[in-house]
Design a protein around this motif. Structure first.
Motif, mmCIF file in Angstrom:
data_model
loop_
_atom_site.group_PDB
_atom_site.id
_atom_site.type_symbol
_atom_site.label_atom_id
_atom_site.label_comp_id
_atom_site.label_asym_id
_atom_site.label_seq_id
_atom_site.Cartn_x
_atom_site.Cartn_y
_atom_site.Cartn_z
ATOM 1 N N GLU A 290 36.990 50.166 36.024
ATOM 2 C CA GLU A 290 38.056 51.180 35.909
ATOM 3 C C GLU A 290 38.546 51.581 37.290
ATOM 4 O O GLU A 290 39.735 51.702 37.551
ATOM 5 C CB GLU A 290 37.521 52.411 35.177
ATOM 6 N N LEU A 291 37.573 51.759 38.190
ATOM 7 C CA LEU A 291 37.882 52.190 39.556
ATOM 8 C C LEU A 291 38.722 51.161 40.309
ATOM 9 O O LEU A 291 39.689 51.480 40.991
ATOM 10 C CB LEU A 291 36.542 52.396 40.276
ATOM 11 N N ARG A 292 38.334 49.899 40.143
ATOM 12 C CA ARG A 292 38.969 48.835 40.917
ATOM 13 C C ARG A 292 40.045 48.078 40.142
ATOM 14 O O ARG A 292 40.521 47.042 40.577
ATOM 15 C CB ARG A 292 37.909 47.847 41.408
ATOM 16 N N LYS A 293 40.353 48.571 38.936
ATOM 17 C CA LYS A 293 41.395 47.949 38.096
ATOM 18 C C LYS A 293 41.085 46.484 37.783
ATOM 19 O O LYS A 293 41.943 45.597 37.856
ATOM 20 C CB LYS A 293 42.785 48.045 38.761
ATOM 21 N N TRP A 294 39.816 46.220 37.455
ATOM 22 C CA TRP A 294 39.437 44.871 37.023
ATOM 23 C C TRP A 294 39.659 44.759 35.525
ATOM 24 O O TRP A 294 39.605 45.751 34.797
ATOM 25 C CB TRP A 294 37.956 44.618 37.263
#
Ligand code: KG4
Ligand code: ZN
Length: 335
Positions: A290-294
């Motif tokens: 979620e944090l790194r938009k994976w």
């Protein structure tokens, strides 16, 4: 016309057979081997004997569950390696005999590639990674970061220099008195513990490689020192020990996976192998994603530990490319 593949997996201590049709799983049966439990690890000779006893009934059940007959099978896929030589030999010999008797193609499968390709099994969700796909493969025997460029093109960009992540779980669990394999027990106990209760040193290893033997030794020494002061230290602190150990292993794994994602620029990211069943790792991957938009991919539990469905899906993609194997094939303990 539909392509129906019978797949055999026998690389370690589970005998598994699956039937795969056009990339969908019709059946996937696994016979575990309780015989190793009292030894605290897999005994290779006992594993091969159990495979010999299990393989015919497991295949019969896989065919029956899939409602197909031997005559419906178009190709036979089997694990060539890596794994325990004696165990692989049972699966390979069975596969060769079956293919020869039915006059159908034989397809050898790399067990590691199969763990990753489990993400490409078709099902009702139909959510399948696109390429390039970055996958953290974590099992009892392997810890690798793999880039898949296509179904059959795989590059390892990170590897362990000693123990695998699963071994770290299993060996540390053993010193805490947990049964083999300890990974699932640690996972369960970790839910009741505080992950910040104890701190274990994380190794500093170059690039995208891993090391887990130092953590195992550090854990052992830590327990030895604490047990001198309090002989009931393990019993009194098991959930906290499990939570802290799991947290350390998960943060080592995710640290390297994030670095690999940065370095390659890939954002289709998954985990595979037995340790990918770990709830701490799954939660941490979801958060990091979620944090790194994976775009993250977590396999269903049934496809994390060793299973023939993953061998069948790999066999299917090799079948489409006409990648068949001769009857002179021999198993490979290391690849
Ligand atoms: O992929 P796998 O079945 O066999 C190999 O190819 O090695 O992986 C087995 C490993 C064992 O080390 C086991 O402890 C670990 O997977 N494992 C887990 C969990 N479930 C299985 N480790 C941590 N948490 C789990 N929930
Ligand atoms: Zn495996």
């Amino acid at each position: 016309m539909a392509i129906t593949i019978l797949a055999i997996e026998s690389s370690c201590d589970d005998t598994s057979a699956a039937v795969v049709r056009d990339g969908y799983i019709l059946s996937n049966l696994i016979a575990g081997q309780d015989i190793h439990r009292s030894y605290g690890g897999v005994v290779p000779e006992l594993a091969s004997r159990a495979h010999q006893a299990n393989i015919v009934p497991v295949v019969d059940q896989a065919l029956a569950r899939a409602e197909v007959s031997r005559g419906d099978i178009d190709a036979l896929a089997f694990t060539r390696g890596p794994g325990l030589l004696g165990s692989l030999l049972v699966g390979t010999s069975f596969a060769k005999g079956f293919a020869m008797a039915r006059q159908i193609p034989l397809i050898e499968v790399n067990h590691l590639q199969a763990h990753v390709l489990a993400h490409f099994i078709k099902d009702e969700r139909n959510r399948i990674p696109s390429f390039p796909f970055l996958c953290l493969l974590v099992s009892g025997g392997h810890t690798r970061i793999i880039v898949m460029k296509s179904h059959l093109e795989m590059e390892t960009i990170g590897n362990t220099i000693d123990d695998a992540a699963g071994e770290a779980f299993d060996k540390c669990g053993k010193v805490m008195g947990l049964p083999y394999p300890a990974g699932p027990h640690i996972d369960k106990l970790a839910h009741e513990g505080n992950r910040n209760a104890f701190r274990f040193t994380k190794p500093v290893i170059r690039d995208l490689d891993f090391s887990f033997s130092g953590l195992k030794t550090g854990f052992l020494y830590f327990l030895r020192d604490r047990l001198k002061e309090d002989p009931a230290f393990i019993e009194n602190n098991r959930p906290d020990l499990c939570a802290s150990l799991q947290h350390t292993i998960v943060s080592i794994l995710l640290g390297k996976l994030s670095r690999a994602a940065e370095r390659t620029g890939i954002s289709e990211i998954g985990i595979a192998g037995g340790v990918s069943a770990n709830s701490g790792l799954r939660e941490a991957l979801i958060k990091e994603g979620e944090l790194r938009k994976w775009n993250i991919f977590i396999p269903p539990f049934s496809y994390t530990t060793d299973n023939a469905a993953m061998i069948g899906i790999t066999g299917y993609y090799k079948y489409l490319k006409g990648q068949f194997t001769g009857q002179d094939v021999t198993p490979l303990a290391r690849i």
